[in-house]
Design a protein around this motif. Structure first.
Motif, PDB file in Angstrom:
ATOM      1  N   LEU A 370     -35.803 -47.917 -24.794  1.00 30.22           N
ATOM      2  CA  LEU A 370     -35.298 -46.555 -24.638  1.00 30.22           C
ATOM      3  C   LEU A 370     -36.477 -45.657 -24.290  1.00 30.22           C
ATOM      4  O   LEU A 370     -37.362 -45.449 -25.113  1.00 30.22           O
ATOM      5  CB  LEU A 370     -34.630 -46.092 -25.935  1.00 30.22           C
ATOM      6  CG  LEU A 370     -34.099 -44.654 -25.981  1.00 30.22           C
ATOM      7  CD1 LEU A 370     -33.056 -44.429 -24.889  1.00 30.22           C
ATOM      8  CD2 LEU A 370     -33.524 -44.342 -27.362  1.00 30.22           C
ATOM      9  N   LEU A 372     -37.756 -42.012 -23.346  1.00 28.51           N
ATOM     10  CA  LEU A 372     -37.376 -40.604 -23.404  1.00 28.51           C
ATOM     11  C   LEU A 372     -38.532 -39.720 -22.966  1.00 28.51           C
ATOM     12  O   LEU A 372     -39.699 -40.120 -22.992  1.00 28.51           O
ATOM     13  CB  LEU A 372     -36.949 -40.244 -24.831  1.00 28.51           C
ATOM     14  CG  LEU A 372     -35.822 -41.099 -25.432  1.00 28.51           C
ATOM     15  CD1 LEU A 372     -35.519 -40.640 -26.848  1.00 28.51           C
ATOM     16  CD2 LEU A 372     -34.576 -41.044 -24.562  1.00 28.51           C
ATOM     17  N   GLU A 378     -33.802 -33.936 -26.355  1.00 20.97           N
ATOM     18  CA  GLU A 378     -33.365 -35.251 -25.895  1.00 20.97           C
ATOM     19  C   GLU A 378     -33.593 -36.301 -26.982  1.00 20.97           C
ATOM     20  O   GLU A 378     -32.717 -37.146 -27.237  1.00 20.97           O
ATOM     21  CB  GLU A 378     -34.114 -35.647 -24.623  1.00 20.97           C
ATOM     22  CG  GLU A 378     -33.671 -37.004 -24.076  1.00 20.97           C
ATOM     23  CD  GLU A 378     -34.507 -37.463 -22.884  1.00 20.97           C
ATOM     24  OE1 GLU A 378     -33.992 -38.295 -22.113  1.00 20.97           O
ATOM     25  OE2 GLU A 378     -35.659 -37.021 -22.740  1.00 20.97           O
ATOM     26  N   ASN A 381     -30.993 -35.970 -29.751  1.00 22.77           N
ATOM     27  CA  ASN A 381     -29.670 -36.462 -29.365  1.00 22.77           C
ATOM     28  C   ASN A 381     -29.582 -37.985 -29.452  1.00 22.77           C
ATOM     29  O   ASN A 381     -28.563 -38.536 -29.891  1.00 22.77           O
ATOM     30  CB  ASN A 381     -29.327 -35.996 -27.953  1.00 22.77           C
ATOM     31  CG  ASN A 381     -29.093 -34.496 -27.874  1.00 22.77           C
ATOM     32  OD1 ASN A 381     -28.788 -33.856 -28.881  1.00 22.77           O
ATOM     33  ND2 ASN A 381     -29.233 -33.927 -26.688  1.00 22.77           N
ATOM     34  N   TYR A 382     -30.652 -38.663 -29.034  1.00 19.95           N
ATOM     35  CA  TYR A 382     -30.625 -40.125 -29.103  1.00 19.95           C
ATOM     36  C   TYR A 382     -30.749 -40.628 -30.545  1.00 19.95           C
ATOM     37  O   TYR A 382     -30.149 -41.650 -30.903  1.00 19.95           O
ATOM     38  CB  TYR A 382     -31.716 -40.727 -28.214  1.00 19.95           C
ATOM     39  CG  TYR A 382     -31.232 -40.959 -26.803  1.00 19.95           C
ATOM     40  CD1 TYR A 382     -30.490 -42.097 -26.483  1.00 19.95           C
ATOM     41  CD2 TYR A 382     -31.476 -40.034 -25.801  1.00 19.95           C
ATOM     42  CE1 TYR A 382     -30.027 -42.310 -25.199  1.00 19.95           C
ATOM     43  CE2 TYR A 382     -31.017 -40.230 -24.508  1.00 19.95           C
ATOM     44  CZ  TYR A 382     -30.290 -41.374 -24.212  1.00 19.95           C
ATOM     45  OH  TYR A 382     -29.813 -41.582 -22.937  1.00 19.95           O
ATOM     46  N   TYR A 391     -25.774 -46.645 -31.818  1.00 21.33           N
ATOM     47  CA  TYR A 391     -26.400 -46.956 -30.521  1.00 21.33           C
ATOM     48  C   TYR A 391     -27.594 -47.888 -30.741  1.00 21.33           C
ATOM     49  O   TYR A 391     -28.427 -47.664 -31.623  1.00 21.33           O
ATOM     50  CB  TYR A 391     -26.867 -45.665 -29.853  1.00 21.33           C
ATOM     51  CG  TYR A 391     -27.584 -45.863 -28.541  1.00 21.33           C
ATOM     52  CD1 TYR A 391     -26.876 -45.917 -27.343  1.00 21.33           C
ATOM     53  CD2 TYR A 391     -28.966 -45.993 -28.486  1.00 21.33           C
ATOM     54  CE1 TYR A 391     -27.527 -46.083 -26.132  1.00 21.33           C
ATOM     55  CE2 TYR A 391     -29.629 -46.164 -27.284  1.00 21.33           C
ATOM     56  CZ  TYR A 391     -28.905 -46.213 -26.111  1.00 21.33           C
ATOM     57  OH  TYR A 391     -29.552 -46.388 -24.917  1.00 21.33           O
TER      58      TYR A 391
END
Length: 421
Positions: A370, A372, A378, A381-382, A391
């Protein structure tokens, strides 16, 4: 063929990134090596705590001196006394002084083949530009000013301020010129240059394009035999782990601010997740932890041995990687942290905070990590998706296999016969 002499300031038992990269490369090679190193100076390292044993093809030779200048002298003297035993020398940077030893040996013994490895740029390192350690903040040669307009370049006030900086920082200018000389002379005299990623190659070849045919890109690697595959993961909370060095440029401030914002939305966040940081951390990050009262979920840990770090990586639910934000000085990330390869070997999902362009970004995405940006929003949010909606990402094992040490060493070994033709 004869042996290869590796000249590396860092090497086990000293625990350092450069030493470990060198260890994994040559101990998985088919050739025979002597390593001229030292074990009396632990500056810029994680201590004298690496009990790794060399394979049968590698033998360590330890200098008596614990100063870099003394070590360079001893390295040149050692080769001079044993020149008939070697066809090739390989110098490893950092520190860049290893290349000084290589240059002196090459000038004295022109027939010997010289391989020079660069972990990071020596000349024009973006960190030195951003910190204004090589050029002043008003210099047109400082990479942070690379997009200056003609009007800004011709501004007399800017020029006077830069002149004042130059007068006040003659030592920095001398050091800058020394680094430039070391890197250029190494590219010129070495028979092969080893770099670790394509973005680093593109950056370091600027002004040295004539040496492109000498450059070989060998990525950092992991050794699968270093890992215990049976470590279970049994945590009451989701465990995020960072292992390595943080400072004022390479920091996790966006992540910490994301945690502070997420804590406002999820008051029970500390009951769901914990974040461990093993190693050094800069004062700004520490102040952010204090200001936002994050101690209930953020745990600061002292540096650990390399073997311990690998076990910690395997035990984590997510691994955190943070690259320094050097967008002021370069348009793409030119760095490949060796720790990323160790992360790959652990098989644990990676959450990386980095620039969005550069070879390492493509590598991370290829591994199904992942990736970012430096946006706290951001990242928040993840983290919410990970903690609240399950997730996750499964590492791409087929892609990651290309970074195994035996594969990297095999690529390196291919260049040896070419050098000796």
């Amino acid at each position: 063929m004869k042996k290869i002499l590796v000249i590396s300031w860092f090497y086990p038992p000293i625990n350092s990134s450069e030493g470990l990269v060198t260890y994994k490369l040559i101990n998985n090679s088919q050739y025979t090596y002597d390593v001229f190193t030292q074990k009396g100076n632990t500056l810029w390292s994680y201590g004298n705590n690496m009990d790794f044993k060399n394979h049968e093809n590698v033998h360590s030779v330890f200098a008596k001196s614990d100063t870099i200048d003394g070590w360079v002298e001893e390295a040149v003297e050692y080769f001079s006394a044993h020149a008939s035993e070697y066809d090739i020398i390989m110098t490893r940077s950092m520190p860049q002084e290893s290349h000084i030893a290589g240059r002196r040996i090459k000038e004295k013994f022109p027939h010997v083949k010289w391989i020079a490895g660069f972990g990071d740029p020596v000349d024009n390192n973006p960190y030195l530009h951003i910190s204004c350690m090589s050029y002043g903040i008003n210099s047109t040669k400082n990479l942070i000013n690379r997009n200056f307009t003609l009007r800004q370049k011709l501004n007399p006030k800017r020029a006077l301020k830069n002149l004042y900086w130059n007068l006040r920082n003659r030592r920095a200018i001398k050091e800058r010129n020394t680094l430039k000389k070391i890197e250029f002379s190494t590219f010129k005299l070495a028979d092969k240059i080893i770099l670790n990623n394509e973005s680093q190659k593109k950056f370091m070849l600027r002004g040295k394009e004539q040496f492109e045919n000498k450059v070989l890109v060998i990525p950092h690697s992991f050794d699968e035999t270093f890992y215990d595959k049976k470590i279970p993961k049994k945590h009451e909370k989701m465990r995020f782990v960072f292992v390595g060095h943080l400072d004022e440029i390479r920091n996790v401030n966006p992540l910490l601010k994301a945690l502070a914002a997420l804590k406002e939305e999820l008051p029970d966040l500390a009951e769901k997740a914990e974040f461990f940081f093993y190693g050094d951390m800069g004062p700004t990050d520490k102040l952010t932890i204090i200001d936002h009262e994050l101690f209930d979920m953020v745990k600061l840990k002292k540096p650990v041995s390399y073997t311990e770090s690998l076990a910690i990586m395997q035990d984590a639910d997510w691994l955190i990687h943070a690259d320094g934000n050097v967008q002021q000085a370069v348009d793409e990330n030119i760095f490949f942290a060796a720790k990323i390869a160790d992360y790959f070997g652990s098989g644990t999902p990676i959450l990386a905070v980095s620039m969005q362009e550069g070879a390492i970004i493509h590598i991370l995405r290829g591994s199904n990590s992942l990736v970012l940006s430096y946006s706290a929003e951001e990242i928040k949010n993840y983290l919410y998706l990970i903690l609240e909606q399950g997730y996750t990402l499964v590492p791409n094992k087929d892609f990651i296999a290309a970074f195994e040490s035996k594969r990297a060493a095999a690529e390196f070994d291919k260049c040896i016969p070419e050098l000796l033709k």
